[in-house]
Every structure is written in C-alpha cells, then in structure tokens.
Design a protein around this motif. Sequence first.
Motif, PDB file in Angstrom:
ATOM      1  N   ASN A 236      49.059  10.630  37.040  1.00 14.20           N
ATOM      2  CA  ASN A 236      48.713   9.631  38.053  1.00 14.20           C
ATOM      3  C   ASN A 236      47.220   9.673  38.393  1.00 14.20           C
ATOM      4  OD1 ASN A 236      50.779   7.810  39.513  1.00 14.20           O
ATOM      5  ND2 ASN A 236      51.948   9.694  39.189  1.00 14.20           N
TER       6      ASN A 236
ATOM      7  N   MET B 153      44.739   8.224  35.714  1.00 14.87           N
ATOM      8  CA  MET B 153      44.792   6.803  35.356  1.00 14.87           C
ATOM      9  C   MET B 153      43.467   6.053  35.523  1.00 14.87           C
ATOM     10  SD  MET B 153      48.532   5.306  36.292  1.00 14.87           S
ATOM     11  CE  MET B 153      48.171   3.713  35.573  1.00 14.87           C
TER      12      MET B 153
ATOM     13  N   LYS C 241      56.558  15.193  39.424  1.00 12.87           N
ATOM     14  CA  LYS C 241      56.567  13.740  39.602  1.00 12.87           C
ATOM     15  C   LYS C 241      56.692  13.424  41.101  1.00 12.87           C
ATOM     16  CE  LYS C 241      58.225  12.734  34.978  1.00 12.87           C
ATOM     17  NZ  LYS C 241      59.308  12.228  34.124  1.00 12.87           N
TER      18      LYS C 241
ATOM     19  N   THR D 130      57.175   7.528  37.150  1.00 11.72           N
ATOM     20  CA  THR D 130      57.520   8.208  35.884  1.00 11.72           C
ATOM     21  C   THR D 130      56.430   9.164  35.412  1.00 11.72           C
ATOM     22  OG1 THR D 130      56.593   6.362  34.613  1.00 11.72           O
ATOM     23  CG2 THR D 130      58.955   6.271  35.121  1.00 11.72           C
TER      24      THR D 130
ATOM     25  N   MET E  58      52.783   6.100  40.300  1.00 12.46           N
ATOM     26  CA  MET E  58      53.697   5.717  39.225  1.00 12.46           C
ATOM     27  C   MET E  58      54.821   6.756  39.173  1.00 12.46           C
ATOM     28  SD  MET E  58      52.485   2.935  37.943  1.00 12.46           S
ATOM     29  CE  MET E  58      53.176   2.753  36.297  1.00 12.46           C
TER      30      MET E  58
ATOM     31  N   ASN F 289      51.767   4.445  46.407  1.00  9.89           N
ATOM     32  CA  ASN F 289      51.624   3.631  45.184  1.00  9.89           C
ATOM     33  C   ASN F 289      51.412   4.473  43.922  1.00  9.89           C
ATOM     34  OD1 ASN F 289      51.765   1.548  47.023  1.00  9.89           O
ATOM     35  ND2 ASN F 289      50.161   0.343  46.063  1.00  9.89           N
TER      36      ASN F 289
END
Length: 240
Positions: free
Chosen positions: A105, A108, A140, A99, A97, A95
């Motif tokens: 990540n 966050m 990424k 981008t 992100m 799960n």
Amino acid sequence: MSLICVKDIRKVYHLGTEKVVALNRINLSIEQGEICCILGTSGSGKSTLLNIMAGLEKPSRGSVFIDGVDIAKLSERQLAVFRQKNIGFIFQSYNLMPTLTAVENVAMPLMFKGVGKKSRSEQAVKMLKAVKLGNRMHHKPTQMSGGQQQRVGIARAFVAHPKIVFADEPTGNLDSKTTIEVMEMIVGLARKHHETLILVTHDREIAQYADRIVHLLDGNIKSDKPNEAVFVPGQQESAG
C-alpha cells in the motif's frame, strides 16, 4: 509567489431547480512548509475547498495555482500526473487497498512515479518504520486496527515526499489517544521534510496542531489567523 494561491474561487451545485453556493469568492495563499487548518462545521464548504485545491473538483469560477500552475486549466490526465508528482492524501476512512500488505500500500505512489520495485519497497519499509509499524509491514488492512491503518495511510501520503499533503478529517474514526499519536506523526513528518500540510477538520483541538487556522462558515472565510498556541509534538508527555 506562495506555493498555493486560491483566487476568487466560487463553487455552485445545481440540485434540480435549486442552486447551492458551497464556496463564495474564496481567496487564500499558503506558503511552502506551512501547516494550515481549514476549520468548519459540516456544510461549511471545507471539504469542497480541499477537493478544489487538490484538483479533485473543478471550481465554478476562479483559479487555483500550485507552484505557479493553474490546476483548474489542466486536463484530467494532466491533473492525475500533477497529483502523482506533487500531492499526498490522508483520508478519514484510510482508503487502503484491502488485498495489499502495508508495504505494498505504501509503495503505490512510488510505483506511479516509475520507481523500481526494489527501491520502492525499501522506501516503503523505511516509512513504515518511521510511523512505528515495523512489525506490521506484511499485514493486510483487515489484520490491523484503525490507528494502524491510518499510520499506513500517513506513510503512503509522505513516502514520495510530495510538496503538499492534504489530510481530510484524518482522525475522524479514531479514539482520543490514537488521535494524538496520529496527529503527532502527521505534523512531525511535515515539519521534518518542510512539506506543506493542509488539515481539514471540524475539531478545534485538531486545529491547534496548525500554524494557521482558516475558519470557514457557509462557504465564506469567517477568519484567517495565525495560531498563537501551536501544539508541538511531544509536549503533552513533557507537560505531564
């Protein structure tokens, strides 16, 4: 009072005219710093129990108290704030992100807590180094293996030092070698910071990392026992 108190939880799903009892009068108390495994086969109710304890689903009946707060009585907005302050998640499917970089990540949860950009970036970098991803910080998710993505997920779950981390089949998509590495990291971080860890799994080997194993069967607690052979991170290497 225990950190988590589950009292008379019942969950019923209505599928057309059918009534499916997913959980039937579950009572459970979990202490601060405890590593507890909810063990069960598919359909046993273990993921439903995790979702209710984490406030992601409402029970049909009963209460869940976390640190004295009855989360079943909170509004969706209050629950979202409560989770941001108190709970971290590790998912089977990562799960992340797509981008965002690893650092972004991991940062966050700190952004949701109002931590400034510089501080959250520093804390995210520190956590990524702790899970041995110092050389992948600006990658990424598509540029990382499954094991690396899960380590980003672990760093994200622990970065804000939540009271509780829920891990739902955290090694379900990993090979056996990576599974050991990931479980050692999860358990090591929880023990280091005295955080409560709730592991949900169908795998008895994963259950051996817990202090206590609660075995669910058909929505009922079949057994609830201390684990006599707790797996200690690093012991496989020393045993070899």
